[in-house]
Design a protein around this motif. Sequence first.
Motif, PDB file in Angstrom:
ATOM      1  N   ALA A  26       0.816  -1.220   0.000  1.00  0.00           N
ATOM      2  CA  ALA A  26       0.000   0.000   0.000  1.00  0.00           C
ATOM      3  C   ALA A  26       0.847   1.266   0.000  1.00  0.00           C
ATOM      4  O   ALA A  26       0.313   2.362  -0.142  1.00  0.00           O
ATOM      5  CB  ALA A  26      -0.939   0.006   1.217  1.00  0.00           C
ATOM      6  N   GLY A  27       2.165   1.148   0.151  1.00  0.00           N
ATOM      7  CA  GLY A  27       3.027   2.325   0.181  1.00  0.00           C
ATOM      8  C   GLY A  27       3.668   2.479   1.536  1.00  0.00           C
ATOM      9  O   GLY A  27       4.082   1.499   2.172  1.00  0.00           O
ATOM     10  N   LEU A  28       3.767   3.710   2.023  1.00  0.00           N
ATOM     11  CA  LEU A  28       4.387   3.963   3.319  1.00  0.00           C
ATOM     12  C   LEU A  28       3.528   3.415   4.449  1.00  0.00           C
ATOM     13  O   LEU A  28       2.302   3.517   4.425  1.00  0.00           O
ATOM     14  CB  LEU A  28       4.585   5.461   3.517  1.00  0.00           C
ATOM     15  N   ASP A  29       4.211   2.835   5.469  1.00  0.00           N
ATOM     16  CA  ASP A  29       3.460   2.393   6.640  1.00  0.00           C
ATOM     17  C   ASP A  29       3.146   3.606   7.515  1.00  0.00           C
ATOM     18  O   ASP A  29       3.701   4.691   7.343  1.00  0.00           O
ATOM     19  CB  ASP A  29       4.226   1.325   7.417  1.00  0.00           C
ATOM     20  N   THR A  30       2.257   3.417   8.468  1.00  0.00           N
ATOM     21  CA  THR A  30       1.805   4.525   9.309  1.00  0.00           C
ATOM     22  C   THR A  30       2.925   5.158  10.119  1.00  0.00           C
ATOM     23  O   THR A  30       3.038   6.392  10.172  1.00  0.00           O
ATOM     24  CB  THR A  30       0.679   4.045  10.249  1.00  0.00           C
ATOM     25  N   PRO A  31       3.816   4.356  10.780  1.00  0.00           N
ATOM     26  CA  PRO A  31       4.914   5.001  11.534  1.00  0.00           C
ATOM     27  C   PRO A  31       5.794   5.884  10.654  1.00  0.00           C
ATOM     28  O   PRO A  31       6.228   6.956  11.089  1.00  0.00           O
ATOM     29  CB  PRO A  31       5.692   3.809  12.104  1.00  0.00           C
ATOM     30  N   THR A  32       6.046   5.449   9.441  1.00  0.00           N
ATOM     31  CA  THR A  32       6.898   6.247   8.553  1.00  0.00           C
ATOM     32  C   THR A  32       6.210   7.549   8.160  1.00  0.00           C
ATOM     33  O   THR A  32       6.833   8.608   8.114  1.00  0.00           O
ATOM     34  CB  THR A  32       7.268   5.438   7.302  1.00  0.00           C
ATOM     35  N   THR A  33       4.920   7.468   7.852  1.00  0.00           N
ATOM     36  CA  THR A  33       4.180   8.677   7.479  1.00  0.00           C
ATOM     37  C   THR A  33       4.170   9.693   8.614  1.00  0.00           C
ATOM     38  O   THR A  33       4.430  10.887   8.410  1.00  0.00           O
ATOM     39  CB  THR A  33       2.747   8.318   7.091  1.00  0.00           C
ATOM     40  N   VAL A  34       3.889   9.224   9.846  1.00  0.00           N
ATOM     41  CA  VAL A  34       3.876  10.126  11.008  1.00  0.00           C
ATOM     42  C   VAL A  34       5.268  10.708  11.233  1.00  0.00           C
ATOM     43  O   VAL A  34       5.417  11.915  11.501  1.00  0.00           O
ATOM     44  CB  VAL A  34       3.390   9.363  12.258  1.00  0.00           C
ATOM     45  N   THR A  35       6.285   9.862  11.103  1.00  0.00           N
ATOM     46  CA  THR A  35       7.656  10.337  11.305  1.00  0.00           C
ATOM     47  C   THR A  35       8.023  11.395  10.268  1.00  0.00           C
ATOM     48  O   THR A  35       8.695  12.382  10.580  1.00  0.00           O
ATOM     49  CB  THR A  35       8.640   9.155  11.209  1.00  0.00           C
ATOM     50  N   LEU A  36       7.586  11.216   9.028  1.00  0.00           N
ATOM     51  CA  LEU A  36       7.871  12.203   7.987  1.00  0.00           C
ATOM     52  C   LEU A  36       7.227  13.551   8.308  1.00  0.00           C
ATOM     53  O   LEU A  36       7.831  14.613   8.085  1.00  0.00           O
ATOM     54  CB  LEU A  36       7.384  11.688   6.633  1.00  0.00           C
ATOM     55  N   ILE A  37       6.005  13.528   8.817  1.00  0.00           N
ATOM     56  CA  ILE A  37       5.307  14.781   9.142  1.00  0.00           C
ATOM     57  C   ILE A  37       6.043  15.523  10.260  1.00  0.00           C
ATOM     58  O   ILE A  37       6.270  16.744  10.190  1.00  0.00           O
ATOM     59  CB  ILE A  37       3.852  14.498   9.544  1.00  0.00           C
ATOM     60  N   VAL A  38       6.434  14.776  11.300  1.00  0.00           N
ATOM     61  CA  VAL A  38       7.175  15.409  12.403  1.00  0.00           C
ATOM     62  C   VAL A  38       8.542  15.892  11.910  1.00  0.00           C
ATOM     63  O   VAL A  38       8.994  16.993  12.254  1.00  0.00           O
ATOM     64  CB  VAL A  38       7.340  14.408  13.565  1.00  0.00           C
ATOM     65  N   ALA A  39       9.201  15.054  11.099  1.00  0.00           N
ATOM     66  CA  ALA A  39      10.528  15.417  10.604  1.00  0.00           C
ATOM     67  C   ALA A  39      10.485  16.674   9.755  1.00  0.00           C
ATOM     68  O   ALA A  39      11.447  17.460   9.734  1.00  0.00           O
ATOM     69  CB  ALA A  39      11.128  14.265   9.795  1.00  0.00           C
ATOM     70  N   ALA A  40       9.385  16.902   9.033  1.00  0.00           N
ATOM     71  CA  ALA A  40       9.282  18.101   8.200  1.00  0.00           C
ATOM     72  C   ALA A  40       9.380  19.361   9.053  1.00  0.00           C
ATOM     73  O   ALA A  40      10.095  20.315   8.702  1.00  0.00           O
ATOM     74  CB  ALA A  40       7.968  18.084   7.421  1.00  0.00           C
ATOM     75  N   ALA A  41       8.673  19.355  10.211  1.00  0.00           N
ATOM     76  CA  ALA A  41       8.732  20.528  11.088  1.00  0.00           C
ATOM     77  C   ALA A  41      10.108  20.667  11.734  1.00  0.00           C
ATOM     78  O   ALA A  41      10.671  21.772  11.826  1.00  0.00           O
ATOM     79  CB  ALA A  41       7.649  20.403  12.159  1.00  0.00           C
ATOM     80  N   VAL A  42      10.682  19.541  12.199  1.00  0.00           N
ATOM     81  CA  VAL A  42      11.994  19.595  12.858  1.00  0.00           C
ATOM     82  C   VAL A  42      13.073  20.060  11.878  1.00  0.00           C
ATOM     83  O   VAL A  42      13.919  20.904  12.206  1.00  0.00           O
ATOM     84  CB  VAL A  42      12.353  18.205  13.433  1.00  0.00           C
ATOM     85  N   LYS A  43      13.058  19.523  10.645  1.00  0.00           N
ATOM     86  CA  LYS A  43      14.082  19.904   9.680  1.00  0.00           C
ATOM     87  C   LYS A  43      13.933  21.364   9.255  1.00  0.00           C
ATOM     88  O   LYS A  43      14.938  22.036   8.961  1.00  0.00           O
ATOM     89  CB  LYS A  43      14.016  18.982   8.465  1.00  0.00           C
ATOM     90  N   ALA A  44      12.710  21.856   9.197  1.00  0.00           N
ATOM     91  CA  ALA A  44      12.511  23.285   8.892  1.00  0.00           C
ATOM     92  C   ALA A  44      13.125  24.145   9.985  1.00  0.00           C
ATOM     93  O   ALA A  44      13.774  25.162   9.707  1.00  0.00           O
ATOM     94  CB  ALA A  44      11.029  23.580   8.727  1.00  0.00           C
ATOM     95  N   ALA A  45      12.952  23.713  11.266  1.00  0.00           N
ATOM     96  CA  ALA A  45      13.536  24.471  12.375  1.00  0.00           C
ATOM     97  C   ALA A  45      15.064  24.434  12.323  1.00  0.00           C
ATOM     98  O   ALA A  45      15.741  25.452  12.548  1.00  0.00           O
ATOM     99  CB  ALA A  45      13.032  23.910  13.707  1.00  0.00           C
TER     100      ALA A  45
END
Length: 585
Positions: free
Chosen positions: A51-70
Amino acid sequence: MSSAGLWRIIRYGAVGLALAAAVAGLLLGDEWLWLAVEWSPPSGVWLYTDAGLDTPTTVTLIVAAAVKAALLWLILRTPRQGTLDRRAKALRALLYLMVANALVLWMPIGLLPDVVDAVFSLVLWAAVYVLYLLVIRWRSSGLRAAAGVVFAVDLALTANGVLDRLDLPEFGPSALLVVSPVVATVLTVVGQWRDGRWSRGTLVLGWSSMGLYALIFPFDWLVDEIFPDGTAATTVVWNTIALVTTVWYAATARELAAESRPAAGPSPARRRLNRVLVAAVTVLPLTVLIQPERTAHLTYSGGSSDCYHRPAFGDLEPEERDAVFLCRARSTEGGVAPMFPDTMSDQAILAYGRVLCRTEDRDEQQEILARAGSVRSTWGVDAWDLVYVCPETVGATRPDLLRSTAETQVDHADYIAEANARCRDPWPRTKGVVQATANYFLFVDGDPGYLVYDPELEQAAEEATDRSYDDSTGIGVAGTAALVGHVADVSDVCLTVKAFRAAPPPRTAGWDQVSEVPLISRSGRLSVPEMDGGEVGAGAPMPNLAIKGKGRYRLRVYIRANDAEEEHLVVVFPGASRKKLKLKS
């Protein structure tokens, strides 16, 4: 516009673009989300489910987007204004180059050969370490010396990457690849603290980047326990945390121009402790790097054992011969297994090779190979492989294997000339329009004979060979090709070919067999194969026997044999008859 204003525009634009890309990726799908957050193509590694990305990876990507922007916001802070000398300017430029490499340059550099990336990293770090020693105010010659030693060890281990990609021997144990960067980071942060120009936040970033190394193994173990089937979330987390080191590089470059603050004066006890720590970080890396003399330095050359070309022993320098034997012993040419197991070191293979040189028969060789774990022990070892490790032993019985390529060619030419010299023209007074006499070398393991054929139409040669077994004349004819068989069990024949404008008299006296068959030349050529560097064919140039060009010819073959040799006379002349004649049998 001032440089500070331009820097702020770049900062706001880059952070805003990163956040906007993450939002767009969340709306467009998994591949776009991965690309927007990780700043690299997906390359398929993130698909752990259909089905593509698993749920932990998707959540981690969303959090990582904010952290990497900071973190990107911190990286792109405007450099502090101040006076910089030439060395400090160079260090600031190199540190920002390292930041650019970590963020974007790694992608185009990754398209180049691996050795280019390794050399670039080595040169960049060498320059940064040298400038660290020159620019940082260490306020202690011992601390500066310790840093120099650790930096040198780290560069030596970085050079291992270059040597590995060049297939050259490496030096130093791999365990230092983890220890050395940690110690180098500790000393650099200590030097920044004693210098006084860098803020407490920059020092915290330095200590944090060092702490990342200690988290690698427990974090991987924890993820494996929670997600036994694997998850790409681990990659996302590490790629995000790795930016802490990049923030430290950027902060170090940014604060180079800051005014020095008075360094804290350590107490006498602290000074003694500092001396002990300096001595420890100076000596310990060297004690790990230098191995005991009794420890064998084993090498494994299996990764570069493509031995499609076997060099002659005489063409090699003494120091090259062991490498050729190793190449032969590890070769998988033709899809066969290597002579020795892949896990066996080069030194052990060479030792077994010299033991095999002292064996007296094939059975003893097989026993030694079986003891070594060879999967092809029943094959034994050939002398032309062993000659590279024990030329004095093999050369005693096979001196020909010690020759160089030039010597072999000269010997081969002498052998052919000697073989040709024993052959005589059986019709010396009957001159053909064209003619030649030479030794014809047959294939040792059962060559049916030789061809007289149109070389432009080789497809008829196989059919002529098949027909030679069924024809009473012993000559198989297939239009443009004729296969002439030999009557005795010989490895070569004395062959004379002559072409005439008309049929000569039969003159069968003194011959055992005389046969005549039709032959066609469609290209205007009829000839006999020559050796031309091979092992089969005539030992001298053969003429074109189709002296009237394209058309029909008659082929008459005279054969006689005794216990020692077999002699053939091939006569070709124009003729339209299609009959097969046995003039004498």
